[in-house]
Structure formats: structure tokens, C-alpha cells
Write a protein that holds these residues in place. Sequence first.
Motif, PDB file in Angstrom:
ATOM      1  N   GLY A 256      32.438  25.710  40.944  1.00  0.00           N
ATOM      2  CA  GLY A 256      33.577  26.483  41.411  1.00  0.00           C
ATOM      3  C   GLY A 256      34.357  27.209  40.336  1.00  0.00           C
ATOM      4  N   HIS A 257      33.912  27.123  39.084  1.00  0.00           N
ATOM      5  CA  HIS A 257      34.604  27.837  38.008  1.00  0.00           C
ATOM      6  C   HIS A 257      34.350  29.333  38.124  1.00  0.00           C
ATOM      7  CE1 HIS A 257      33.821  23.794  35.951  1.00  0.00           C
ATOM      8  NE2 HIS A 257      35.117  23.835  36.221  1.00  0.00           N
ATOM      9  N   ILE A 258      35.404  30.124  37.998  1.00  0.00           N
ATOM     10  CA  ILE A 258      35.277  31.574  38.094  1.00  0.00           C
ATOM     11  C   ILE A 258      34.685  32.117  36.798  1.00  0.00           C
ATOM     12  CG2 ILE A 258      36.525  33.752  38.343  1.00  0.00           C
ATOM     13  CD1 ILE A 258      38.547  32.277  40.092  1.00  0.00           C
ATOM     14  N   LEU A 259      33.577  32.866  36.942  1.00  0.00           N
ATOM     15  CA  LEU A 259      32.884  33.427  35.778  1.00  0.00           C
ATOM     16  C   LEU A 259      33.108  34.927  35.636  1.00  0.00           C
ATOM     17  CD1 LEU A 259      29.438  31.628  36.224  1.00  0.00           C
ATOM     18  CD2 LEU A 259      31.413  30.849  34.907  1.00  0.00           C
ATOM     19  N   GLY A 260      33.519  35.568  36.713  1.00  0.00           N
ATOM     20  CA  GLY A 260      33.706  37.014  36.679  1.00  0.00           C
ATOM     21  C   GLY A 260      33.949  37.559  38.067  1.00  0.00           C
ATOM     22  N   ARG A 261      33.782  38.864  38.217  1.00  0.00           N
ATOM     23  CA  ARG A 261      34.005  39.540  39.506  1.00  0.00           C
ATOM     24  C   ARG A 261      32.734  40.297  39.907  1.00  0.00           C
ATOM     25  NH1 ARG A 261      38.093  38.729  42.940  1.00  0.00           N
ATOM     26  NH2 ARG A 261      38.498  40.964  43.303  1.00  0.00           N
ATOM     27  N   HIS A 262      32.428  40.238  41.180  1.00  0.00           N
ATOM     28  CA  HIS A 262      31.305  41.031  41.680  1.00  0.00           C
ATOM     29  C   HIS A 262      31.830  42.282  42.378  1.00  0.00           C
ATOM     30  CE1 HIS A 262      31.849  40.027  45.960  1.00  0.00           C
ATOM     31  NE2 HIS A 262      32.001  38.744  45.618  1.00  0.00           N
ATOM     32  N   LYS A 263      30.946  43.252  42.568  1.00  0.00           N
ATOM     33  CA  LYS A 263      31.353  44.541  43.131  1.00  0.00           C
ATOM     34  C   LYS A 263      31.114  44.643  44.637  1.00  0.00           C
ATOM     35  CE  LYS A 263      26.976  46.574  41.549  1.00  0.00           C
ATOM     36  NZ  LYS A 263      26.361  47.647  40.706  1.00  0.00           N
ATOM     37  N   GLY A 264      30.733  43.539  45.265  1.00  0.00           N
ATOM     38  CA  GLY A 264      30.411  43.532  46.696  1.00  0.00           C
ATOM     39  C   GLY A 264      29.113  42.771  46.878  1.00  0.00           C
ATOM     40  N   ILE A 265      29.067  41.811  47.803  1.00  0.00           N
ATOM     41  CA  ILE A 265      27.900  40.931  47.902  1.00  0.00           C
ATOM     42  C   ILE A 265      26.621  41.669  48.275  1.00  0.00           C
ATOM     43  CG2 ILE A 265      29.271  38.871  48.432  1.00  0.00           C
ATOM     44  CD1 ILE A 265      28.487  39.218  51.367  1.00  0.00           C
ATOM     45  N   GLU A 266      26.734  42.875  48.863  1.00  0.00           N
ATOM     46  CA  GLU A 266      25.533  43.615  49.241  1.00  0.00           C
ATOM     47  C   GLU A 266      24.730  44.101  48.042  1.00  0.00           C
ATOM     48  OE1 GLU A 266      28.957  46.674  49.637  1.00  0.00           O
ATOM     49  OE2 GLU A 266      28.640  44.513  49.824  1.00  0.00           O
ATOM     50  N   HIS A 267      25.299  43.963  46.847  1.00  0.00           N
ATOM     51  CA  HIS A 267      24.608  44.406  45.636  1.00  0.00           C
ATOM     52  C   HIS A 267      23.854  43.278  44.943  1.00  0.00           C
ATOM     53  CE1 HIS A 267      26.613  48.323  45.780  1.00  0.00           C
ATOM     54  NE2 HIS A 267      27.724  47.666  46.078  1.00  0.00           N
ATOM     55  N   TYR A 268      23.767  42.094  45.584  1.00  0.00           N
ATOM     56  CA  TYR A 268      23.178  40.933  44.914  1.00  0.00           C
ATOM     57  C   TYR A 268      22.136  40.253  45.791  1.00  0.00           C
ATOM     58  CZ  TYR A 268      27.258  41.697  41.990  1.00  0.00           C
ATOM     59  OH  TYR A 268      28.205  42.287  41.191  1.00  0.00           O
ATOM     60  N   THR A 269      21.139  39.661  45.131  1.00  0.00           N
ATOM     61  CA  THR A 269      20.098  38.921  45.839  1.00  0.00           C
ATOM     62  C   THR A 269      19.836  37.598  45.120  1.00  0.00           C
ATOM     63  OG1 THR A 269      18.329  39.993  44.569  1.00  0.00           O
ATOM     64  CG2 THR A 269      18.957  41.009  46.668  1.00  0.00           C
ATOM     65  N   ILE A 270      19.319  36.626  45.861  1.00  0.00           N
ATOM     66  CA  ILE A 270      18.999  35.312  45.294  1.00  0.00           C
ATOM     67  C   ILE A 270      17.959  35.481  44.177  1.00  0.00           C
ATOM     68  CG2 ILE A 270      18.194  32.984  45.780  1.00  0.00           C
ATOM     69  CD1 ILE A 270      20.787  33.794  47.232  1.00  0.00           C
ATOM     70  N   GLY A 271      18.214  34.840  43.054  1.00  0.00           N
ATOM     71  CA  GLY A 271      17.288  34.921  41.933  1.00  0.00           C
ATOM     72  C   GLY A 271      17.580  36.031  40.954  1.00  0.00           C
ATOM     73  N   GLN A 272      18.524  36.910  41.282  1.00  0.00           N
ATOM     74  CA  GLN A 272      18.842  38.051  40.423  1.00  0.00           C
ATOM     75  C   GLN A 272      19.455  37.595  39.105  1.00  0.00           C
ATOM     76  OE1 GLN A 272      21.237  41.021  42.421  1.00  0.00           O
ATOM     77  NE2 GLN A 272      22.109  41.773  40.503  1.00  0.00           N
ATOM     78  N   ARG A 273      19.067  38.280  38.017  1.00  0.00           N
ATOM     79  CA  ARG A 273      19.648  37.990  36.712  1.00  0.00           C
ATOM     80  C   ARG A 273      20.333  39.218  36.121  1.00  0.00           C
ATOM     81  NH1 ARG A 273      16.583  36.066  31.086  1.00  0.00           N
ATOM     82  NH2 ARG A 273      18.494  35.966  29.830  1.00  0.00           N
ATOM     83  N   LYS A 274      19.704  40.392  36.286  1.00  0.00           N
ATOM     84  CA  LYS A 274      20.257  41.611  35.694  1.00  0.00           C
ATOM     85  C   LYS A 274      21.490  42.090  36.459  1.00  0.00           C
ATOM     86  CE  LYS A 274      15.850  43.315  33.845  1.00  0.00           C
ATOM     87  NZ  LYS A 274      14.881  44.428  33.857  1.00  0.00           N
ATOM     88  N   GLY A 275      22.381  42.734  35.733  1.00  0.00           N
ATOM     89  CA  GLY A 275      23.536  43.363  36.365  1.00  0.00           C
ATOM     90  C   GLY A 275      24.636  42.421  36.794  1.00  0.00           C
ATOM     91  N   LEU A 276      24.625  41.178  36.330  1.00  0.00           N
ATOM     92  CA  LEU A 276      25.653  40.215  36.737  1.00  0.00           C
ATOM     93  C   LEU A 276      26.951  40.383  35.949  1.00  0.00           C
ATOM     94  CD1 LEU A 276      23.430  37.005  37.098  1.00  0.00           C
ATOM     95  CD2 LEU A 276      24.100  38.643  38.870  1.00  0.00           C
ATOM     96  N   GLU A 277      26.840  40.889  34.739  1.00  0.00           N
ATOM     97  CA  GLU A 277      28.008  41.198  33.899  1.00  0.00           C
ATOM     98  C   GLU A 277      28.927  39.992  33.695  1.00  0.00           C
ATOM     99  OE1 GLU A 277      29.865  44.664  35.534  1.00  0.00           O
ATOM    100  OE2 GLU A 277      28.152  45.952  35.107  1.00  0.00           O
TER     101      GLU A 277
END
Length: 399
Positions: A256-277
Motif C-alpha cells: 500500500g505504499h505510494i510509489l508514484g502517480r499513473h496517468k489513467g488505468i487504461e494505459h497499463y497492463t498486467i506484467g508491464q514494466r516500461k513507462g511506469l515512471e
Amino acid sequence: MTEITYTSQELPKAGDTVLVGLSGGVDSTLTALLLKEKGCRVIGVTMSLWDGSIVEIKNDTNRTRIKEACYGPGEEENIEECTKFCKEHGIEYHVVDVKEVYKEKVLEYFKNEYRSGRTPNPCIMCNRNIKFGAMLDAVEKLGIKYDYFCTGHYAKIVRPDTGLFGTDERPYMVSGATDVSKDQTYFIYRVPSSILQKVRFPLADLKKSEVFELARKAKLEAANREESQDFVGEEYRDALFADKPSIPGDIIDLDGHILGRHKGIEHYTIGQRKGLEVAVGYPVYVHSIDAKNNLVILAKNEELDSTALVADDFVWPGNIEPPEGYIFEALVKIRLASRPVPCKVSRYIPEEGDTTEYNGQTWLIEFETPQRAVAPGQSAVLYKDGVIMGGGIISKSLK
């Protein structure tokens, strides 16, 4: 399950009327030519999908980047090439408009699934609802009669020699092609047996290299084309999702620790590594997506393994599903790029307190060895002796 033997269904013969789905690519073009040379009466048909609602994106040479995608502004050029090919070879040709059905069954499905934190496969829904659905319905409305419908897919149509799952039913089923590197059975697992009865795949026993060789010998322009890509290029992803604003949210770890902000969940998929910032000092991947709370959850690679999955919205050949209490072993493919792995299949009974909304009967697929990045929304397709025994949509993984 007792061992089942299968009989491959015969291909069209001289004198048969054959409808061929044409895309302009080498596979479908050669399919039409081989049937024509065999003495069949060939009728070509192309489905028109592109509605022009997204502005074309050009590269440095001012050419459309995704001409080879099945949905894109290159459609007009593809139809011109199909028209020219059919005229040169004396083939009747039709273009059918299925834009509205495609928008509803493929584009809206694609967007809704991603916005629900799931990973869809639009090609599977396109084959079921459009290529082997709306397009054939449109052909029927034109009054066109045919003995077989053929496409350039690398697959085979077979029938079991004995009844399936203890019944007397022998439905039409999909089996793998000779060229396993081009196997496309995963894409067409949802096509009903009632439609498969008239479907044939003339390239089933050819390797891709042989297809290109035959196409070059026949001097087909399609032999010089690039292979088709995904249904829409990455350049168009942002444009497709532009109908609604993305909602940013937190990226967290499993604790539950906050690591950052995403730009919208539609831009992410399970297993993704690139573009997480995010920077945490070690590699992290998308472990899961919590659509309800608008969260993207990251974890280490080894924490993405699952021992089993639950799938719903299942389809079975001839609608013959295993009876109550029936457990069988099979191979399961959990995404297009994965190899089939051993599993055990049984009916799934949701535990008390399970708040997941399921679509129809649920099935438990237990892996012989843990599998990485099982993604809800993708398809789990079951194989036995190279033949599709059924498949459904992954609802959740069990870690």
C-alpha cells in the motif's frame, strides 16, 4: 478424458462456390488464387471497418504508419488492391460495411475493458463478431450463396470420430496448422461450431515460407507487403481513448505504499514494466489493477506468478460443456504469445464473500507450474492433442 481421434474436414473441390475473406495480404490473396486454380467459383469479400473518425498519422515520408493494421486509414488502399486482384483473376468481389457493429463489438469493448482494469484481446472479438459474424450476415443480405467460407488463417477444421464429453455429438472444431510458428487458433476459439461447419482454411498444411514462395511465383503484389499488425497501432491508442478524460491515480506496492502517480488505468497492463515512471531501486512490474479504487499495483517479477485462474464467459465446441463433477487435463494458452502449458480444468464454485461479477458458469484452471502475469480480460484457451476443447475470459488469477 479418453483419447479422442479426429478427422480433418475436406477442402473445397472443383465446382464448389467459395466465399473468401480478402484483406489484401498475402495469406488471403493466395487462398483465393489457389481455390480459383482448383476450379472453384471464388467470390471475394472485404469488410469495411474504418470510419475516418481519427485523423491519419504520418511518418517522415508522409506515409500512413499503420497501413497493415486491420483498423486504420490504409483500408481504402487495401480495398483498391483487392479490387485490382479480383479483376485480374476474374473473381467476383464485394465490400460490405460493418463499421457500426465493429464500433460496438470491438472498439467499445476494447475501451471498456481497459477502463475496467482488464486487458482485452480485440482480435478475438473481431473474429467472432465481425469476420465470422457481421460480415457473413451482410453477405447473406446480399443474397450470395456459397458452399464454403475460406480465409487465410493458419488452422484446420476437424471433427471428433467419437462423441465429445461422453455425448454422441461430434461438433466441428479448430485444430492447429502445420506451421506452428504461425498458429492462429487462439484468435478463432470463440467461433461457433455451427459456423465452422462451412469454414475451411486452405493454407493449413503450408508453411509461411511456402506461402510467400507460391505468391512470388504467381507474381502477386501481396507478396511484397508487410505482414498485418495489431488491430490498431500504438499511434492511435491515445486517440481512441480521447472520448473521455483519463483519471490519474496512485501507483502503490503490495503493502500500500505510494510509489508514484499513473496517468489513467487504461494505459497499463498486467506484467508491464516500461513507462511506469517510478524509482524504487529494483525492477517492478504491474502486478494488478484496482479499477474500483483507481490504483495500479506494482511488485517484483517473482510476485507476478499465479498457481491458477478463474475464467468465465466460456465457449465449448457445439455448446457441449463437461458435465457436473468432470475434471480433465489439458494444455492452456493464457495469451497469444505464451506457449500452452499443462493444467487441470474443473467447475469453479465461488467462495463465500466472493464479490466478483461472473458471466455464466465459472471454470477453475490449475497450472502444473506457476504462470507469470495472468491478466484478467485475456482469453484462456484449452487444447487437447492440438485441438481446441474450449476457452473463456480470464476473470481473476489465484496467486
